[in-house]
Design a protein around this motif. Structure first.
Motif, short mmCIF file in Angstrom:
data_model
loop_
_atom_site.label_atom_id
_atom_site.label_comp_id
_atom_site.label_asym_id
_atom_site.label_seq_id
_atom_site.Cartn_x
_atom_site.Cartn_y
_atom_site.Cartn_z
N ASN B 107 0.86 -1.19 0.00
CA ASN B 107 0.00 0.00 0.00
C ASN B 107 0.89 1.24 0.00
OD1 ASN B 107 -1.99 1.93 0.25
ND2 ASN B 107 -2.38 1.52 2.42
N VAL B 108 0.93 1.91 -1.16
CA VAL B 108 1.72 3.14 -1.27
C VAL B 108 0.78 4.30 -0.95
CG1 VAL B 108 3.30 4.47 -2.71
CG2 VAL B 108 3.05 2.01 -3.10
N MET B 109 1.02 4.95 0.18
CA MET B 109 0.05 5.92 0.69
C MET B 109 0.06 7.27 -0.02
SD MET B 109 0.20 5.29 4.80
CE MET B 109 1.98 5.13 4.88
N PRO B 121 2.11 12.55 -1.29
CA PRO B 121 2.39 11.60 -0.20
C PRO B 121 1.54 11.85 1.04
CG PRO B 121 4.10 13.28 -0.29
CD PRO B 121 3.18 13.54 -1.45
N ALA B 122 1.29 10.78 1.77
CA ALA B 122 0.57 10.87 3.04
C ALA B 122 0.92 9.64 3.86
CB ALA B 122 -0.93 10.91 2.79
N GLN B 123 0.56 9.69 5.14
CA GLN B 123 0.74 8.52 6.02
C GLN B 123 -0.55 8.30 6.78
OE1 GLN B 123 4.33 9.97 8.10
NE2 GLN B 123 5.54 8.48 6.90
N GLY B 124 -1.65 8.41 6.06
CA GLY B 124 -2.95 8.38 6.71
C GLY B 124 -3.57 7.00 6.85
N ASP B 125 -2.84 5.94 6.45
CA ASP B 125 -3.43 4.60 6.49
C ASP B 125 -2.88 3.73 7.62
OD1 ASP B 125 -4.44 5.67 4.17
OD2 ASP B 125 -3.45 4.27 2.81
N VAL B 126 -2.31 4.38 8.64
CA VAL B 126 -1.71 3.64 9.76
C VAL B 126 -2.74 2.75 10.45
CG1 VAL B 126 -0.66 3.90 12.05
CG2 VAL B 126 0.05 5.39 10.17
N MET B 127 -3.88 3.35 10.75
CA MET B 127 -4.93 2.60 11.46
C MET B 127 -5.70 1.68 10.51
SD MET B 127 -4.87 2.93 14.65
CE MET B 127 -3.97 3.91 15.84
N GLN B 128 -5.87 2.11 9.26
CA GLN B 128 -6.56 1.25 8.30
C GLN B 128 -5.77 -0.03 8.05
OE1 GLN B 128 -6.90 2.47 4.20
NE2 GLN B 128 -8.78 1.32 3.90
N ALA B 129 -4.45 0.10 8.01
CA ALA B 129 -3.61 -1.08 7.79
C ALA B 129 -3.82 -2.09 8.92
CB ALA B 129 -2.15 -0.69 7.67
N ARG B 130 -4.04 -1.58 10.14
CA ARG B 130 -4.25 -2.49 11.27
C ARG B 130 -5.70 -2.97 11.35
NH1 ARG B 130 -5.14 -5.96 13.52
NH2 ARG B 130 -4.69 -6.75 15.60
N ILE B 169 1.19 -6.49 5.20
CA ILE B 169 1.09 -5.26 4.42
C ILE B 169 2.42 -4.53 4.45
CG2 ILE B 169 -0.02 -2.97 4.40
CD1 ILE B 169 -2.49 -4.76 5.59
N VAL B 170 2.88 -4.11 3.28
CA VAL B 170 4.07 -3.26 3.19
C VAL B 170 3.54 -1.85 2.96
CG1 VAL B 170 6.27 -2.84 2.03
CG2 VAL B 170 5.37 -5.17 2.17
N LEU B 171 3.76 -0.99 3.95
CA LEU B 171 3.13 0.33 3.95
C LEU B 171 4.19 1.42 3.81
CD1 LEU B 171 0.23 1.56 4.62
CD2 LEU B 171 1.07 1.81 6.95
N TYR B 172 4.13 2.16 2.72
CA TYR B 172 5.04 3.30 2.59
C TYR B 172 4.37 4.42 1.82
CZ TYR B 172 6.43 0.90 -1.84
OH TYR B 172 6.45 0.26 -3.06
N ASP B 173 4.97 5.62 1.95
CA ASP B 173 4.36 6.81 1.35
C ASP B 173 4.86 7.05 -0.07
OD1 ASP B 173 6.91 8.58 1.85
OD2 ASP B 173 6.42 7.65 3.77
N LEU B 332 8.12 12.77 20.80
CA LEU B 332 7.58 13.55 19.70
C LEU B 332 7.26 12.60 18.54
CD1 LEU B 332 7.05 16.29 18.26
CD2 LEU B 332 9.48 16.33 17.67
N VAL B 333 6.04 12.71 18.02
CA VAL B 333 5.61 11.80 16.95
C VAL B 333 5.20 12.60 15.70
CG1 VAL B 333 4.18 9.80 16.37
CG2 VAL B 333 4.70 10.31 18.78
N PRO B 334 6.15 12.87 14.79
CA PRO B 334 5.77 13.54 13.55
C PRO B 334 5.17 12.52 12.58
CG PRO B 334 8.18 13.45 13.79
CD PRO B 334 7.59 12.58 14.84
N GLU B 335 4.06 12.83 11.98
CA GLU B 335 3.45 11.91 11.01
C GLU B 335 2.56 12.70 10.07
OE1 GLU B 335 0.87 8.98 12.95
OE2 GLU B 335 0.69 10.26 14.70
N MET B 336 2.49 12.20 8.82
CA MET B 336 1.73 12.91 7.80
C MET B 336 0.26 12.49 7.82
SD MET B 336 4.58 12.66 4.85
CE MET B 336 3.54 13.29 3.56
N ASN B 337 -0.35 12.75 8.96
CA ASN B 337 -1.78 12.49 9.15
C ASN B 337 -2.21 13.33 10.34
OD1 ASN B 337 -1.21 11.07 11.62
ND2 ASN B 337 -0.57 9.33 10.38
N ALA B 338 -3.47 13.23 10.73
CA ALA B 338 -3.96 14.10 11.80
C ALA B 338 -3.63 13.57 13.19
CB ALA B 338 -5.47 14.29 11.64
#
Lengths: 184, 380
Positions: B107-109, B121-130, B169-173, B332-338
């Motif tokens: 899954n290329v986010m 690019p985004a990193q919004g599928d962290v929870m969807q992947a789980r 799942i291989v998850l990257y942006d 500190l948790v930087p991530e490309m999502n809310a």
């Protein structure tokens, strides 16, 4: 795995910018191949938009000795601009003492700041060689002559490796003509 | 596998395809979608060279189904997609989890929700992947942050999937997927490849879902003469459905336990400058690269900050996180999502530790300067 050493960022960042269709992705690939053959590590990224022609386009190279900590461009050492409209995408990113190369016709109003701007007849040289479309390769020749980041021979070898045979001669002429705009 | 020079310029998505081939993947079924399409494109070129099969299906649901069918037929199989396609695949990912069908999903986010921003690019599928598919289910998510690592973790994804019979799942942006970098691929002969366990012993009385001591049932190889039954209904060791509470509790419990009991073998992370850190940055993907630069620069100005980079997002390296949380005062948790991964971090930190985020969902990567500014602000 525990990496201890704090490694200082070494190397430089290059941006080739203009509009879609000018072949900046390809010239970025040529330059990357040349720098890689010199043993350097090159991370390349491109603007990636639904527009393939006419929109603003950029091809960035982050060049380091080992793998870069951050592979995307943040502070440009070398910047090529082949279209006035592409200038704004590098606002605030040009480093002090950077070398900025622009086409003297296509960029009538180049950026100003604490860096050196070189306005050269890049597209005009390409036309004199019989093909406006080699402006990208003429620009590469001029850029390496100004920036001194790799030898002409190294770049020529890389261009020959990447270019389909029937265009090789044209590209080799173009890179040399660009180089000579600066060094002759 | 075609011979390649060791040092080469390679794009992230293409590295994924080459990793899959090296891992033994011989079927790709997919429906191309930006920004993952180069995985499919490269697989369409590589698979015929190794007598594999590339199928472009009519949509994402069908492609996930084809992957499962192929895997049940004994072939290592994968698909690649992005946000909207990942949503469509969830139904069959759940089937794979319950029926214990090994499969790898790339899954290329990109920016979401919905069609969102296909090229950003985004990193919004962290929870969807789980939790994208319904019900309690086992799943593994690995997350690379460089082109080289996409290659390595794609191989690992196959190994984990075959070993535990779970979807991986291989998850990257998009930023990492489209990056072209100088890489050195290992000699294919030096790569460790794990294959699934095949059923052996008498065909009479064979139970397709009777697990070995390690909690994983061996798979029946088609043609070996074992009678089997596969269903998306909750099933007994026989493969046939059950709703008897004690049985359901046992069989679902075993599924979940495949991950829990093997956490030490599955969880992976990388630590940079963590030994004396008072501030810890936790980041993955392109954001881990920004954070690495920021941590290095902050160290140069004397700030005691370290970086934890999870390579498995799920299961999250929980024990290590708790241990580090006992040492630092701020995470500190930087991530490309809310704010998704931060929820997991907050859960693992004691009240004495302040947890804060840097969040962007505007289609731009979080740059090193942004992370550095925040580290400096925290260190005051």
């Amino acid at each position: 795995m525990n990496k201890k050493a704090t490694k200082k960022f070494r190397g430089f960042e290059i941006r080739l910018s203009g509009t879609g269709g000018q072949g900046l992705g390809l010239s970025g690939k040529m330059l990357a191949a040349a720098l890689t053959s010199d043993g350097l590590h090159v991370a390349q990224s491109q603007s990636y938009e639904p527009t393939s022609r006419g929109g603003m386009s950029r091809s960035d190279l982050v060049v380091t000795e080992g793998i870069a900590d951050y592979p995307l461009a943040t502070a440009l050492d070398y910047l090529l601009i082949l279209d006035q409209r592409a200038m704004s995408i590098s606002d605030g990113m040009i480093k002090k003492d950077a070398i900025v190369l622009v086409d003297e016709e296509l960029v009538p109003d180049p950026p100003t700041g604490d860096f050196k701007v070189h306005a050269l007849p890049l597209s005009k040289t390409a036309i004199s060689l019989g093909n406006l479309r080699v402006t990208n390769v003429v620009s590469l020749g001029a850029l390496i002559a100004l920036a001194n980041i790799c030898s002409l021979a190294t770049l020529e070898a890389a261009i020959e490796r990447i270019t389909p045979k029937k265009y090789a001669r044209m590209n080799l002429d173009a890179v040399r003509a660009g180089y000579e705009l600066v060094s002759s | 596998m075609s011979q390649m020079p060791q040092r080469q310029s390679l794009q992230g998505n293409q590295a994924c395809a080459l990793g899959a081939i090296a891992a033994g993947c011989r079927l790709f079924a997919g429906y191309p979608i930006t920004p993952s399409s180069e995985v499919a494109e490269r697989m369409s070129k590589e698979l015929p060279r190794v007598e594999g099969v590339f199928v472009q299906m009519e949509d994402e649901i069908a492609s996930m189904a084809a992957v499962l069918g192929s895997s049940m037929g004994g072939v290592k199989s994968m698909t690649a997609t992005s946000g909207p396609g990942f949503s469509l695949k969830q139904e069959h990912i759940g089937y794979a989890a319950l029926a214990e069908v090994p499969c790898v999903i790339i899954n290329v986010m990109r920016g979401g929700p919905s069609t969102g921003m296909p090229t950003r690019p985004a990193q919004g599928d962290v929870m969807q992947a789980r939790w994208g598919t319904h019900g309690d289910h086992p799943i593994i998510v690995v997350t690379p942050s460089s082109v080289q690592e996409i290659y390595q973790l794609t191989i690992r994804a196959f190994n984990l999937s075959e070993t535990y019979r779970v979807p991986v799942i291989v998850l990257y942006d998009e930023a990492i997927g489209h990056l072209v970098d100088t890489v050195e691929l290992p000699d294919p002969d030096s790569i460790e490849i794990q294959d699934r366990k095949w059923a052996s012993g008498p065909a009479e009385g064979y139970l397709p879902y009777a697990a070995d001591e390690d909690g994983v049932p061996p798979m029946p190889r088609p043609g070996d003469g074992y009678r089997t039954h596969t269903t998306g209904l909750t099933h007994l060791e026989t493969g046939f459905p059950t709703q008897v509470p004690a049985d359901v509790s046992r069989v679902i419990g075993r599924l979940l336990d495949k991950i829990e009991r093997n956490r030490d073998a599955i969880e992976q992370y990388e630590l940079t400058n963590c030994d004396d850190a008072e501030i810890l940055v936790v980041a993955f993907g392109i954001t881990a690269r920004s954070s690495e630069r920021a941590v290095n620069l902050a160290r140069e100005s004397g700030i005691k900050v370290g970086l934890m980079r999870p390579l498995t997002l799920w299961p999250f390296p929980e024990r290590k996180m708790k241990e580090l949380a006992g040492q630092v005062r701020h995470v500190l948790v930087p991530e490309m999502n809310a704010g998704q991964l931060i929820l997991e971090i907050e859960r693992l930190c004691p009240d004495s530790v302040t947890v804060s985020g840097i969040n962007r969902f505007d289609g731009l990567p979080i740059d090193p300067g942004e992370v550095l500014d925040k580290i400096k602000e925290i260190s005051k």
